[in-house]
Enzyme design. Structure first.
Site, PDB file in Angstrom:
ATOM      1  N   TYR A  36      -5.551 -19.137 -24.237  1.00 12.31           N
ATOM      2  CA  TYR A  36      -5.359 -20.472 -23.673  1.00 12.31           C
ATOM      3  C   TYR A  36      -6.640 -20.977 -23.027  1.00 12.31           C
ATOM      4  CZ  TYR A  36      -0.297 -19.646 -23.917  1.00 12.31           C
ATOM      5  OH  TYR A  36       0.976 -19.392 -24.339  1.00 12.31           O
ATOM      6  N   LYS A  59      10.446   5.052  -1.327  1.00 12.38           N
ATOM      7  CA  LYS A  59      10.804   3.622  -1.268  1.00 12.38           C
ATOM      8  C   LYS A  59      10.035   2.883  -2.370  1.00 12.38           C
ATOM      9  CE  LYS A  59       7.190   2.879   2.101  1.00 12.38           C
ATOM     10  NZ  LYS A  59       6.793   2.838   3.504  1.00 12.38           N
TER      11      LYS A  59
HETATM   12  C1  LIG Z   1       6.016   3.989   3.795  1.00 14.72           C
HETATM   13  C2  LIG Z   1       6.252   4.825   4.980  1.00 14.72           C
HETATM   14  C3  LIG Z   1       5.728   6.117   5.057  1.00 14.72           C
HETATM   15  C4  LIG Z   1       4.829   6.713   3.994  1.00 14.72           C
HETATM   16  O1  LIG Z   1       3.567   6.114   4.023  1.00 14.72           O
HETATM   17  P1  LIG Z   1       2.365   6.642   3.090  1.00 14.72           P
HETATM   18  O2  LIG Z   1       1.173   5.965   3.614  1.00 14.72           O
HETATM   19  O3  LIG Z   1       2.670   6.192   1.716  1.00 14.72           O
HETATM   20  O4  LIG Z   1       2.343   8.114   3.208  1.00 14.72           O
HETATM   21  C5  LIG Z   1       6.046   6.865   6.185  1.00 14.72           C
HETATM   22  N1  LIG Z   1       6.828   6.359   7.165  1.00 14.72           N
HETATM   23  C6  LIG Z   1       7.349   5.120   7.115  1.00 14.72           C
HETATM   24  C7  LIG Z   1       8.205   4.635   8.228  1.00 14.72           C
HETATM   25  C8  LIG Z   1       7.081   4.304   6.027  1.00 14.72           C
HETATM   26  O5  LIG Z   1       7.589   3.066   5.985  1.00 14.72           O
END
Ligand SMILES: *Cc1c(COP(=O)(O)O)cnc(C)c1O
Length: 386
Positions: free
Chosen positions: A275, A36
């Protein structure tokens, strides 16, 4: 076509991180690569192609819009899983393309059933359970209903998994809350009876989970920050390295972000740089300008505090980060000239600027800084960083 900066992804680093993670989670737990936020800023298309080459088979995004982007870029064979937003047309699209998604409310379940019927195929769903994060998920009490509904439509709903997300496994301060989540997740598995005899995969752990809470490892772990070569936080790094008696950091940063010196100028003692009057040269100072500003992802909060690497040495940012350029002090660095490489994140001649230190300085987390790196920066894969 004309690049202000470049992001390089190291094949060697990702290979090493994946090997490390596979060792930690063991052979019985599958790895789901979380991509993501434009693969945490690494560039979703470039990163997933590389990860796929190194054996990743399942990629998790948060929204259908990210899934759409990924689908365009991904080669055949890999699966996509949406953990968060997919609604209406987007949900129909996901069903059409065999993209699995979480269901965490009855409305989405009905939509999935509807889409499955309309298309004459199965919607692939993961049942998300509320265990203490209080974001999304079915309360455990609703599970029997939800399962009954799913089972009433075996030709259009396929339960791929049952899952939940940990709220703060990176810190021992959250001990009670995490323990309660683990207990509730176990209950959910028992109530659902999903694990046996008809197995759906159970998954709870994220990066911090696999490192700090080994009993959150079920059939799959959703791993984000760790496979990019960052620890969820300092506490987790220290705890893990100590518990496993590691002397050397087992992770390698996948990302390296660099630009070039655009020009070098001499500022007389007493002269102000940029600046306003945020920086005044106390002595004659050599200032290099780099065409990299907040419009290109270099945080304005790094004004007068950030560093870049030029000729292997740290050059401090002087004055305010402008929209399109920064000015750095290269007085003590021999021979700096136009065209020299300037590293914003990563290594150069054995020295390095970590996102974490860049982050501490600007008071932000690795996660946020990485995902803010603009989509427009070109991403390229290299065998290893130099
Ligand atoms: C972002 C996310 C993860 C991964 O998290 P990390 O800390 O980057 O490993 C896993 N599960 C869900 C539902 C997430 O939203």
């Amino acid at each position: 076509m004309f690049n202000v900066s470049t992001i390089e992804l190291s094949t060697e680093a990702l290979r090493q991180n994946l090997a490390f993670i596979r060792k930690v989670i063991g052979a019985d737990t599958k790895l789901c690569s979380v991509v993501k936020g434009n693969a945490y800023g690494h560039g979703i298309g470039t990163f997933t192609a590389l990860a796929q080459r190194l054996g990743a088979e399942l990629f998790a995004v948060y929204s259908a819009s990210e899934a759409y982007e990924l689908k365009k870029q991904l080669q055949n064979g890999a699966q996509i899983y949406i953990m968060g937003d997919a609604d209406g047309n987007a949900l129909d699209w996901a069903v059409e393309h065999d993209i699995s998604f979480n269901i965490f409310e009855k409305n989405r379940l009905s939509q999935a059933i509807h889409a499955g019927k309309a298309q004459g195929k199965k919607a692939l769903v993961h049942i998300e359970v509320e265990t203490g994060m209080h974001r999304t998920g079915f309360p455990i009490t609703e599970l029997p209903d939800v399962l009954e509904l799913c089972r009433a439509y075996p030709e259009v709903i396929e339960i791929k998994g049952i899952c939940s997300h940990l709220a703060g496994a990176e810190s021992q301060d959250n001990r009670l809350r995490i323990d309660a989540q683990k207990t509730r997740f176990k209950e959910a598995i028992t109530i659902s009876g999903l694990h046996e005899p008809r197995p759906a995969i159970c998954h709870l752990a994220c990066s911090a989970g696999i490192l700090n809470e080994p009993d959150t490892l079920y059939d799959m772990a959703r791993v984000g920050i760790l496979h990019y070569g960052f620890w969820p936080n300092g506490e987790t790094r220290e705890r893990f390295m100590k518990a496993h008696k590691l002397k050397e950091d087992p992770l390698m940063r996948v990302i390296r972000w660099w630009s070039r010196v655009m020009s070098v100028a001499t500022v007389p003692a007493g002269g102000f740089v940029g600046y306003g009057n945020d920086f005044q040269a106390q002595v004659e100072t050599r200032i290099a300008t780099i065409p990299m500003g907040y419009a290109y992802g270099y945080a304005r909060s790094l004004s007068n505090t950030g560093h870049v690497l030029v000729r292997g040495k740290k050059a401090p940012v002087r004055g305010i980060v402008n929209m399109n350029c920064i000015t750095v002090d290269v007085t003590g660095i021999e021979g700096v000239e136009k065209g020299d490489e300037a590293v914003l994140i990563g290594t150069q001649d054995g020295n390095s600027i970590s996102v974490a230190s860049f982050g501490d300085l600007s008071d932000q987390l690795n996660y946020e800084l990485l995902t803010r790196l603009p989509h427009s920066i070109p991403r390229v894969v290299v065998e290893k960083h130099h």
